[in-house]
Design an enzyme around this catalytic site. Structure first.
Site, PDB file in Angstrom:
ATOM      1  N   GLY A 232     -13.154  -6.097  -7.390  1.00 53.90           N
ATOM      2  CA  GLY A 232     -13.611  -5.308  -6.249  1.00 53.90           C
ATOM      3  C   GLY A 232     -14.912  -5.762  -5.621  1.00 53.90           C
ATOM      4  N   GLU A 274     -12.665  -8.789 -13.921  1.00 55.14           N
ATOM      5  CA  GLU A 274     -11.417  -9.339 -13.382  1.00 55.14           C
ATOM      6  C   GLU A 274     -11.521  -9.445 -11.873  1.00 55.14           C
ATOM      7  OE1 GLU A 274      -8.718  -6.697 -15.512  1.00 55.14           O
ATOM      8  OE2 GLU A 274      -8.762  -5.260 -13.858  1.00 55.14           O
ATOM      9  N   GLY A 276     -11.103 -11.152  -8.274  1.00 49.87           N
ATOM     10  CA  GLY A 276     -10.157 -12.025  -7.585  1.00 49.87           C
ATOM     11  C   GLY A 276     -10.809 -12.602  -6.335  1.00 49.87           C
ATOM     12  N   CYS A 343       7.601  -9.381  15.531  1.00 45.82           N
ATOM     13  CA  CYS A 343       7.857  -8.314  16.513  1.00 45.82           C
ATOM     14  C   CYS A 343       7.225  -6.990  16.070  1.00 45.82           C
ATOM     15  CB  CYS A 343       9.347  -8.148  16.745  1.00 45.82           C
ATOM     16  SG  CYS A 343      10.110  -9.649  17.356  1.00 45.82           S
ATOM     17  N   GLU A 344       5.945  -7.019  15.856  1.00 45.20           N
ATOM     18  CA  GLU A 344       5.143  -5.828  15.554  1.00 45.20           C
ATOM     19  C   GLU A 344       3.834  -6.024  16.299  1.00 45.20           C
ATOM     20  OE1 GLU A 344       5.392  -3.072  13.695  1.00 45.20           O
ATOM     21  OE2 GLU A 344       7.359  -3.466  12.768  1.00 45.20           O
TER      22      GLU A 344
END
Ligand SMILES: *Cc1c(COP(=O)(O)O)cnc(C)c1O
Length: 427
Positions: A232, A274, A276, A343-344
């Site tokens: 985080g 941990e 990332g 198509c969004e």
């Protein structure tokens, strides 16, 4: 201020594209190794038993996991395929932390088979695990949810509303139960924030866990073997933001350790993490080309990529810095929405972004480099709308480029269809 570098110039990209057409991800091995070394050095010189278990979900490629393992990092996994990826990369035994939730028994069995540290997400999983394995492992860890004691942030939400972890009462009862069932080694874990740049926030989390470790000792007699502070930690996606310093973070944790852990005679307690995002995030880029420009109510640049390759802007409204190789010093005279082909309407890499004039063309258009895509980038991609995800390249320390994942093909997309059973199929 954080500097937004890209390691290849325009000529090198033109040459590279002859072998590896855009879009692709590029990761910088040298920069990843250097950062991992700085992190391990900062922590190891401040706290005992330091181990970083890289969160595999951030960049699930065994070539990257192997590089990180060379530098002393383990893996944090939360699914069967992630366990297999860690195994492929040669990451062994307790170097693997298995922090899953709503876990099926087959995944616990695999974690046990690999000798991973199992981190339980709920009190009921103690019995579930015992039934699955026949007996509990010698070492077990619990995930703590501090609930109202801790404020979360935008991406992960408030702990009180989060599905993860044990309450404080359940933890104490859980450790007592483990002890009675013959477990001899114990860990404590939490994960309460995502992309949080404030070091004070992370130090508060460490303080919370250290106080809890002391409380657990007082109430159960158990001396924890490790505390895992989770991930985080944020990265500076915006140029005006500052990268948190490993040295400052590790130094702050050490002061808390000296204040809380040492006087409680818990001095053997190891510190695990941990992370990332801060491990690989700044050292990966999505490299695309500008193929179309359209001018309606806004000015649009269309890329040969889409949110299938990088979802964060669409999912979180996240900012990703964009640069145009060869035009780094040109004035930012244009205001573009930089968009993909899905198509969004939220398939936008940038909205109303100030950029230099961009030339377009399928083979001649400007390269468009999207920064800080080395974590939670390609990994989050999906195939909605028949969009195929791009491949991944590793820039080695000698300057050569190694393909570490090819781009998807239509054959990949169709591979799960049982076409032989389709009446009109004759191929
Ligand atoms: C996602 C995750 C991480 C890593 O988070 P980053 O923001 O990438 O550091 C670590 N631990 C757990 C349990 C996670 O779910």
């Amino acid at each position: 201020m954080s500097v937004k570098n890209f390691p290849l110039d325009k000529d090198r990209l033109e040459a590279l594209e002859k072998t590896y057409p855009t879009p692709f991800y590029l990761y910088d091995e040298g920069a990843i190794r250097d950062n991992a070394r700085r992190m391990v050095r900062a922590f190891s010189s401040n706290v005992p038993g330091f181990k970083e278990h890289f969160a595999v979900k951030a960049l699930p490629n065994p070539f990257i996991l192997k590089i990180l393992n060379d530098e002393g990092l383990g893996a944090d996994c939360s699914s069967l395929p992630e366990l297999l990826l860690a195994d492929m990369a040669g990451i062994r035994g307790e170097e693997i932390m298995f922090s899953s939730n709503e876990t099926p028994s087959a995944e616990y069995r695999k974690a046990r088979e690999l000798g991973a540290v199992i981190n339980l997400d709920d009190f009921t999983h103690i019995e579930f695990l015992e039934n699955t394995l026949g007996r509990l492992p010698e070492l077990l860890s619990f995930r703590y949810n501090p609930g109202p004691l801790k404020k979360g942030n935008l991406i992960i939400g408030n702990p009180e509303e989060a599905k993860y972890g044990f309450t404080r009462e359940q933890l104490i009862e859980g450790y007592r139960l483990l002890k009675a069932r013959g477990v001899r080694r114990f860990g404590l874990h939490t994960m309460v924030a995502s992309n949080e740049l404030s070091l004070d926030y992370h130090l508060e989390t460490a303080r919370l866990l250290f106080d809890l470790a002391v409380e657990i000792k007082r109430q159960t007699g158990i001396s924890l073997e490790f505390v895992n502070l989770g991930g985080g930690l944020g990265i500076p996606y915006r140029p005006e933001q500052e990268a948190p310093s490993w040295e400052t973070l590790a130094g702050g944790i050490r002061r808390l350790y000296d204040d809380i852990i040492v006087p409680a005679s818990l001095g053997g307690l190891a510190i695990h993490t941990e992370y990332g995002r801060p491990i690989t995030g700044p050292y990966g880029w999505l490299v695309t080309r500008a193929i179309h420009r359209k001018n309606i109510y806004r000015d649009y640049i269309g890329l040969n990529s889409c949110m299938a390759d990088l979802m964060r802007p669409a999912l979180y409204g996240a900012y990703h810095h964009i640069t145009i190789p060869g035009k780094e010093r040109e004035p930012l005279t244009e205001t573009y929405d930089v968009v993909g082909s899905l198509c969004e309407n939220n398939d936008k890499f940038a909205i109303r972004r100030q950029l230099p004039h961009i030339d377009v063309g399928e083979h001649t258009g400007d390269f468009v480099v999207i920064h800080d895509a080395g974590a939670h980038g390609r990994a989050m991609g999906f195939n909605y709308n028949g969009k195929l995800r791009c491949g991944e390249l590793l820039l080695r320390e000698d300057g050569s480029v190694l393909p570490i994942r090819r781009a998807e093909t239509v054959e990949d997309y169709f591979a799960t269809l049982d076409l032989a059973a389709l009446p009109c199929f004759n191929g």
